[in-house]
Scaffold this motif. Structure first.
Motif, mmCIF file in Angstrom:
data_model
loop_
_atom_site.group_PDB
_atom_site.id
_atom_site.type_symbol
_atom_site.label_atom_id
_atom_site.label_comp_id
_atom_site.label_asym_id
_atom_site.label_seq_id
_atom_site.Cartn_x
_atom_site.Cartn_y
_atom_site.Cartn_z
ATOM 1 N N LEU A 233 -26.237 27.868 -20.384
ATOM 2 C CA LEU A 233 -25.876 26.874 -21.387
ATOM 3 C C LEU A 233 -24.422 27.083 -21.784
ATOM 4 N N LEU A 234 -23.631 26.019 -21.709
ATOM 5 C CA LEU A 234 -22.205 26.090 -21.992
ATOM 6 C C LEU A 234 -21.906 25.377 -23.300
ATOM 7 N N ASN A 235 -21.209 26.044 -24.196
ATOM 8 C CA ASN A 235 -20.921 25.526 -25.531
ATOM 9 C C ASN A 235 -19.994 24.320 -25.439
ATOM 10 N N ALA A 236 -20.556 23.133 -25.635
ATOM 11 C CA ALA A 236 -19.804 21.890 -25.470
ATOM 12 C C ALA A 236 -19.067 21.472 -26.735
ATOM 13 N N LYS B 69 -15.521 23.250 -24.378
ATOM 14 C CA LYS B 69 -15.401 21.924 -24.990
ATOM 15 C C LYS B 69 -14.763 20.966 -23.989
ATOM 16 N N ASP B 70 -14.006 21.518 -23.065
ATOM 17 C CA ASP B 70 -13.371 20.765 -21.980
ATOM 18 C C ASP B 70 -14.396 20.532 -20.870
ATOM 19 N N LYS C 124 -21.856 30.742 -31.434
ATOM 20 C CA LYS C 124 -20.838 31.784 -31.445
ATOM 21 C C LYS C 124 -20.484 32.300 -30.052
ATOM 22 N N PHE C 125 -21.189 31.818 -29.014
ATOM 23 C CA PHE C 125 -20.884 32.233 -27.648
ATOM 24 C C PHE C 125 -20.380 31.032 -26.847
ATOM 25 N N ASP C 126 -19.571 31.314 -25.847
ATOM 26 C CA ASP C 126 -19.102 30.243 -24.966
ATOM 27 C C ASP C 126 -20.180 29.853 -23.963
ATOM 28 N N ASN D 217 -30.490 23.688 -30.146
ATOM 29 C CA ASN D 217 -29.409 23.200 -29.291
ATOM 30 C C ASN D 217 -28.345 24.279 -29.116
ATOM 31 N N ILE D 218 -28.644 25.278 -28.290
ATOM 32 C CA ILE D 218 -27.725 26.403 -28.090
ATOM 33 C C ILE D 218 -26.428 25.946 -27.430
ATOM 34 N N ALA D 219 -26.491 24.909 -26.597
ATOM 35 C CA ALA D 219 -25.285 24.391 -25.945
ATOM 36 C C ALA D 219 -24.433 23.556 -26.893
ATOM 37 N N GLN D 220 -24.928 23.321 -28.125
ATOM 38 C CA GLN D 220 -24.182 22.530 -29.111
ATOM 39 C C GLN D 220 -23.813 21.164 -28.537
#
Length: 500
Positions: A274-277, A283-284, A391-393, A423-426
């Motif tokens: 999961l990648l923090n969007a 975010k990119d 808090k994680f990428d 929603n861990i990936a935000q």
């Protein structure tokens, strides 16, 4: 007061048709044995220590259901359909209203399971913060209806409400369980075959048989549960006879157990990256695409999992048998950018022992693609709040896609929408939200599956979720133990027929 007891044989005969094929039932060795009154206690090793003081509303809800403590109005049968539990039957009154008829049952504190008590329990669940994942995107109102009924109304049509109410996080507890602040205490207040009597922090728990259980007296006199986060230690505890059942045996430890003590179960669990969007490097969208392109899932399935898993195909894996023929390829993905040494923090937990190794392999793959990776591994209960706070990428998560409700759409709403509680990936994407909402409003079963796959494609198109592997779970079971409940939804483990 307690309900007068029916003759045991008559009760068994009346219950049999309702429980056939249901994972919440007593299993292949169900029924009452001649030594049930003095049955041995079961010793069980669980992988996940309580993260929320055994609150029924979060991750700990599954601990309670696996130990046979809690129940909901419904359960899931072997085919993933809603089956009777505390509700003996139900019908849909209109698009937004369902009527559930309760069976005769008592709480472990002796109080009757009444419509008012059930309605109050469901109301407490709707008011919990954060909301149980099963209620993500849904507004539910419950009211007593006569002497045996509960009327459940949703703000919008919800064709899968009976499935939703099977969630472990919507378990029914006695009025005494709830305090004025909304917290719920399951000790001695649930309805299952085993009563939680003692909790020693995150190390052990004690359970005694609940003799007035509506489904018949359990064959084991109680359960002694140990929370052992280290997978090698769980396998050793089984091998040396310290426990009778050990869940989530690591792949690396499977060969150390005798073949007749291993049970491999295909599950609906998918391990994903999961990648923090919302913030940070990912975010990119182009850098999310670069991360996705860097991942080699076949190396994980064949290497880390030693063939006990399948390479990731999507959010849903092979155990969701209808998914493969309906899968839609993601469209509109961003082109892969250049990481150029971008620093990221990759986190996971060690309760599932393969995950740190998965994360280590991913670290190498991402670094080869040009990222600079810091790896962080903790026990799950010490990691969850930071993960949910974004808090994680990047985060490696093993998630049973049908555990919350049995409905394929529910996990999409809870894990991948703007308002999702897990929603861990935000991820907050209007296209995704529309697709998930469309799937959630579809009543026809086949059409709902099609809509779920369209929503899956929209989610994967963001590259915030990279499916890695679809797992099979190995459970260690002592040679003298029978009746262990193994199901693809991982909601059950100990039932009335589990014994040694």
């Amino acid at each position: 007061m307690r309900f007068p007891r029916r003759p045991r044989l008559l009760a068994a005969l009346l219950l049999t048709p309702l429980l056939t094929g249901c994972f919440a039932s007593s299993g292949d060795d169900g029924g009452e044995s001649t030594d049930a009154k003095d049955g041995s206690r079961l010793r069980v090793a669980l992988a996940f220590p309580p993260a929320e003081n055994l609150s029924p509303y979060g991750a700990d809800a599954t601990i309670l259901s696996r130990l046979g403590v809690t129940e909901g109005l419904t359960a899931l049968d072997a085919n993933g359909a809603a089956a009777p539990a505390l509700a003996a039957s139900w019908r849909r009154a209109d698009d937004r209203t369902w009527l559930f008829t309760l069976r005769e049952a008592v709480f472990q504190d002796g109080a009757e399971v009444t419509p008012a008590a059930v309605a109050a329990a469901l109301t407490h669940a709707t008011e919990a913060k954060p909301a149980p994942a099963a209620l993500s995107g849904v507004t539910v109102t419950a009211k007593a209806e006569g002497s045996t009924g509960v009327r459940v109304t949703t703000s919008a049509p919800d064709p899968v409400l009976p499935l939703r109410l099977s969630s472990p996080s919507l378990a029914i507890l006695s009025p005494k369980a709830y305090d004025k602040k909304g917290a719920a205490d399951p000790v001695g207040t649930a309805t299952g075959p085993f009563e939680l009597t003692e909790v020693n922090g995150s190390t052990t728990a004690g359970l005694d048989r609940f003799d007035d259980y509506w489904g018949g007296r359990a064959q084991a006199s109680g359960v002694d549960a140990r929370f052992i986060a280290d997978g090698t230690a769980r396998a050793n505890a089984l091998r040396t006879g310290q426990v009778d059942v050990a869940e989530a045996i690591p792949v690396a430890q499977a060969a150390t157990l005798d073949a007749d003590t291993r049970r491999e179960t295909a599950t609906t669990r998918t391990t994903s990256l999961l990648l923090n969007a919302e913030s940070g490097v990912f975010k990119d969208a182009s850098l999310r695409a670069a991360a996705r392109a860097a991942v080699d899932t076949s190396a994980l399935a064949k290497g880390v999992y030693e063939g006990h898993a399948d390479a990731g195909a999507g959010i849903y894996g092979p155990a969701v048998t209808w998914a493969e023929g309906k899968r839609v390829q993601p469209a509109g993905r961003a082109g892969a950018g250049k990481p150029a040494g971008a620093s990221i923090t990759l986190a996971t937990y060690d309760n599932r022992p393969e995950l740190p190794e998965v994360a280590q392999v991913l670290k190498q793959q991402l670094e080869k693609a040009g990222f600079k990776v810091t790896l962080e591994v903790r026990e799950y209960s010490r990691l969850e709040s930071d993960a949910l706070a974004g808090k994680f990428d990047a985060f490696v998560l093993a998630r049973n896609t049908l555990v919350d409700t049995g409905d394929a759409v529910a996990v999409l709403a809870s894990d991948h929408t703007c308002g999702g509680g897990y929603n861990i990936a935000q991820l907050c994407d209007k296209t995704v939200d529309r697709a998930v909402a469309q799937a959630g409003s579809t009543a026809d079963a086949a059409e709902r599956q099609d809509a779920a796959m369209a929503a899956e494609a929209a989610i994967l198109g963001t590259d915030a979720v990279v499916p890695l592997v679809h797992q099979r779970v190995i459970t260690g079971v002592g040679t003298e133990v029978s009746g262990v409940l193994l199901d693809p939804y991982e909601r059950t483990l100990v039932g009335t027929g589990t014994r040694r």
